[in-house]
Design an enzyme around this catalytic site. Structure first.
Site, mmCIF file in Angstrom:
data_model
loop_
_atom_site.group_PDB
_atom_site.id
_atom_site.type_symbol
_atom_site.label_atom_id
_atom_site.label_comp_id
_atom_site.label_asym_id
_atom_site.label_seq_id
_atom_site.Cartn_x
_atom_site.Cartn_y
_atom_site.Cartn_z
ATOM 1 N N ARG A 209 0.731 -1.142 -0.295
ATOM 2 C CA ARG A 209 0.100 0.111 -0.102
ATOM 3 C C ARG A 209 0.956 1.067 0.142
ATOM 4 N NH1 ARG A 209 -3.802 -3.158 3.166
ATOM 5 N NH2 ARG A 209 -2.560 -2.865 5.008
ATOM 6 N N PHE A 225 -10.908 -5.263 -5.836
ATOM 7 C CA PHE A 225 -10.967 -5.990 -4.630
ATOM 8 C C PHE A 225 -10.429 -5.281 -3.369
ATOM 9 C CE2 PHE A 225 -9.928 -9.113 -7.899
ATOM 10 C CZ PHE A 225 -10.628 -9.714 -7.938
ATOM 11 N N ASP A 247 -15.511 -3.740 -4.885
ATOM 12 C CA ASP A 247 -15.422 -4.815 -3.888
ATOM 13 C C ASP A 247 -17.047 -5.446 -4.300
ATOM 14 O OD1 ASP A 247 -13.652 -5.799 -1.679
ATOM 15 O OD2 ASP A 247 -15.459 -6.675 -1.506
ATOM 16 N N SER A 248 -17.108 -6.845 -3.799
ATOM 17 C CA SER A 248 -18.503 -7.465 -3.959
ATOM 18 C C SER A 248 -19.118 -7.370 -2.586
ATOM 19 C CB SER A 248 -18.379 -8.906 -4.361
ATOM 20 O OG SER A 248 -17.406 -9.359 -3.504
ATOM 21 N N ASP A 294 -6.081 -7.096 -5.956
ATOM 22 C CA ASP A 294 -5.580 -7.810 -4.526
ATOM 23 C C ASP A 294 -6.770 -8.889 -4.292
ATOM 24 O OD1 ASP A 294 -4.432 -8.695 -2.207
ATOM 25 O OD2 ASP A 294 -4.925 -7.140 -1.092
ATOM 26 N N CYS A 334 -2.749 -14.496 -3.112
ATOM 27 C CA CYS A 334 -2.480 -14.882 -1.623
ATOM 28 C C CYS A 334 -2.772 -16.275 -1.660
ATOM 29 C CB CYS A 334 -2.975 -13.955 -0.903
ATOM 30 S SG CYS A 334 -4.872 -13.986 -0.844
HETATM 31 N N1 SAH Z 1 -6.620 -4.895 -0.896
HETATM 32 C C1 SAH Z 1 -7.474 -5.134 0.224
HETATM 33 C C2 SAH Z 1 -7.693 -6.472 0.664
HETATM 34 C C3 SAH Z 1 -8.560 -7.398 -0.221
HETATM 35 S S1 SAH Z 1 -9.333 -8.636 0.532
HETATM 36 C C4 SAH Z 1 -6.661 -4.139 1.530
HETATM 37 O O1 SAH Z 1 -5.620 -3.645 1.051
HETATM 38 O O2 SAH Z 1 -7.150 -4.063 2.671
HETATM 39 C C5 SAH Z 1 -10.153 -9.224 -0.866
HETATM 40 C C6 SAH Z 1 -11.325 -8.670 -0.801
HETATM 41 O O3 SAH Z 1 -11.964 -8.923 -2.211
HETATM 42 C C7 SAH Z 1 -12.413 -8.764 0.016
HETATM 43 O O4 SAH Z 1 -12.918 -7.402 0.385
HETATM 44 C C8 SAH Z 1 -13.559 -9.689 -0.757
HETATM 45 O O5 SAH Z 1 -14.950 -8.949 -0.221
HETATM 46 C C9 SAH Z 1 -13.677 -8.935 -2.211
HETATM 47 N N2 SAH Z 1 -14.132 -10.239 -3.268
HETATM 48 C C10 SAH Z 1 -14.004 -11.483 -3.178
HETATM 49 N N3 SAH Z 1 -14.467 -11.967 -4.306
HETATM 50 C C11 SAH Z 1 -14.941 -10.908 -5.020
HETATM 51 C C12 SAH Z 1 -15.184 -10.659 -6.284
HETATM 52 N N4 SAH Z 1 -15.646 -11.701 -6.886
HETATM 53 N N5 SAH Z 1 -15.403 -9.568 -6.835
HETATM 54 C C13 SAH Z 1 -15.252 -8.232 -6.086
HETATM 55 N N6 SAH Z 1 -14.530 -8.402 -4.881
HETATM 56 C C14 SAH Z 1 -14.444 -9.634 -4.343
#
Ligand code: SAH
Length: 391
Positions: A209, A225, A247-248, A294, A334
């Site tokens: 970040r 994400f 985000d979903s 991510d 991850c």
């Molecule tokens: N980059 C973030 C962490 C991401 S965690 C940070 O720095 O804090 C992964 C995220 O992906 C979660 O919030 C989850 O809700 C989201 N997610 C999971 N599947 C998804 C999809 N198909 N489309 C969009 N978001 C999704």
């Protein structure tokens, strides 16, 4: 005490510092005790290899605590925690109140995760052996640190394999408030410890970040994400022109908005889109100067490898298509079951299909407060690439 005797020649990895003994390497287990009991590990010739805890129902039957036969008591835990703290003092940046204090095997405390969120600790005990050590760890933490509360959030697939159910709740002191305030590199975030993912915040991404700050000025960014908005907040605070966070999860985006405003960022500079990232990327045509991908682990079990790789390829292909000339992509995986080289190759295939010239600026990994034992490569799960898309 229980004695675990290894098959001939199978002590090598443990002697070299690997903390796991697989059931296939074990010749015999003598002595009785509940899953997770302490056990001394000996080689086939009877020579001591070290001490660990054993759960015969798991394929990782023993997790090592020490390569010496030492007492596993409060003093042992204190030494481990003090060593963990010394490492964090060396690597956690200023203006930062949230960090991982204990990274399981990476801090020679297998199965134990301790995250610090200001005056609160949120911890996970992922194995039966870790569960047994829990009271000792809590006792020592209370003695060593000045804390308001210790909250447990032991969840996930590993516990099921160990024969454990989820355990969440207060272990000591005060309940953390619904949203705990933390600072990361001078940005303010609210963390939902109880309802959020993992222990509430993706601390492992702190350094990545931070990496977007110098790339941000004037950029139009896509935070894919986004969870609670981390990458986007850092970019916007450092001058990104516009950030789209996707985000979903509606709850995550609600908190992302709060974090946005909590950092004094104006509405006009940010857009929050609740969508499936696969559809969002496919349907979007306007380019971005900076994209972060991510995703959650697409490969949670080894048998998901193929499907997971297809997922990684698809999002990277679509994202590469959307990066403006001279733009940049930070892309992550991850999934523990996806090797770094397989992830890089997947991104390469995506780049080939997207017909873009892609250059690697840097290989990315977890922040330094997530140390990995060199002898235990399985401990490394987060990998990423910082890519440049100039022709
Ligand atoms: N980059 C973030 C962490 C991401 S965690 C940070 O720095 O804090 C992964 C995220 O992906 C979660 O919030 C989850 O809700 C989201 N997610 C999971 N599947 C998804 C999809 N198909 N489309 C969009 N978001 C999704």
């Amino acid at each position: 005490m229980i004695t675990v005797k290894l098959k001939p020649g199978r002590e090598g990895p443990v002697t070299a510092g690997h903390p796991w003994v697989f059931s296939g390497a074990i010749a015999s287990i003598t002595g009785e005790g509940p899953g997770g009991s302490l056990a001394q590990v000996v080689a086939a010739d009877g020579n001591a290899v070290g001490i660990g805890y054993v759960n015969p129902r798991c394929s990782i039957a023993v997790r090592m605590l020490s390569r010496q036969l030492e007492e596993i008591d409060a003093d042992f835990i204190r030494r481990r925690l003090e060593a963990a703290l010394a490492l964090r003092r060396a690597v956690v940046p200023p203006d930062t109140t949230a960090y991982r204090l204990v990274n399981g095997e990476g801090d020679f405390l297998p199965g134990i995760i301790v995250d610090v969120y200001g005056p609160f600790i949120v911890c996970q005990y992922l194995t039966a052996g870790a569960d047994i050590l829990k009271p000792l760890v809590v006792e020592v933490m209370v003695r060593l640190f000045s804390l308001q509360g210790i909250y447990e959030k032991s969840e996930g697939g590993v516990r099921q394999e160990e024969g454990l159910t989820n355990a969440t709740g207060l272990l000591w002191g005060e309940e953390p408030p619904p949203l705990v305030e933390i600072w990361e590199n001078g940005c303010r975030f609210l963390v939902n410890v109880r309802g959020g993912q993992k222990t509430g915040f993706f601390l492992d991404q702190r350094e990545n970040r931070a990496l977007v700050d110098t790339r941000a000025p004037g950029k139009r960014m896509l935070n894919g994400f986004a969870y609670t908005g981390g990458f986007g907040v850092v970019a916007a605070k450092h001058g990104a022109r516009h950030v789209v966070s996707v985000d979903s999860s509606e709850a995550s985006l609600r908190l992302a908005r709060k974090n946005w405003h909590g950092n004094g960022l104006p509405d006009a500079q940010g857009e929050f889109v609740q969508a499936d990232m696969f559809s969002y990327l496919r349907e979007t045509t306007e380019p971005f100067d900076l994209i972060v991908l991510d995703p959650p682990p697409f490969i949670r079990r080894r048998q998901d490898l193929k499907v997971g790789i297809t997922g990684y390829k698809e999002i990277n292909l679509q994202a590469l298509r959307l990066v403006a000339p001279g733009g940049q992509l930070l892309t992550f995986s991850c999934s523990q079951h996806l090797s770094t080289s397989d992830f890089f190759q997947t991104v390469l295939f995506a780049a080939a299909d997207a017909r873009r010239n892609v250059r690697v600026l840097k290989h990315l990994g977890p922040a330094a407060d997530h140390p990995v034992n060199l002898a235990h490569p399985e401990g490394a799960y987060l990998k990423g690439l910082w890519l440049w898309l100039g022709d």
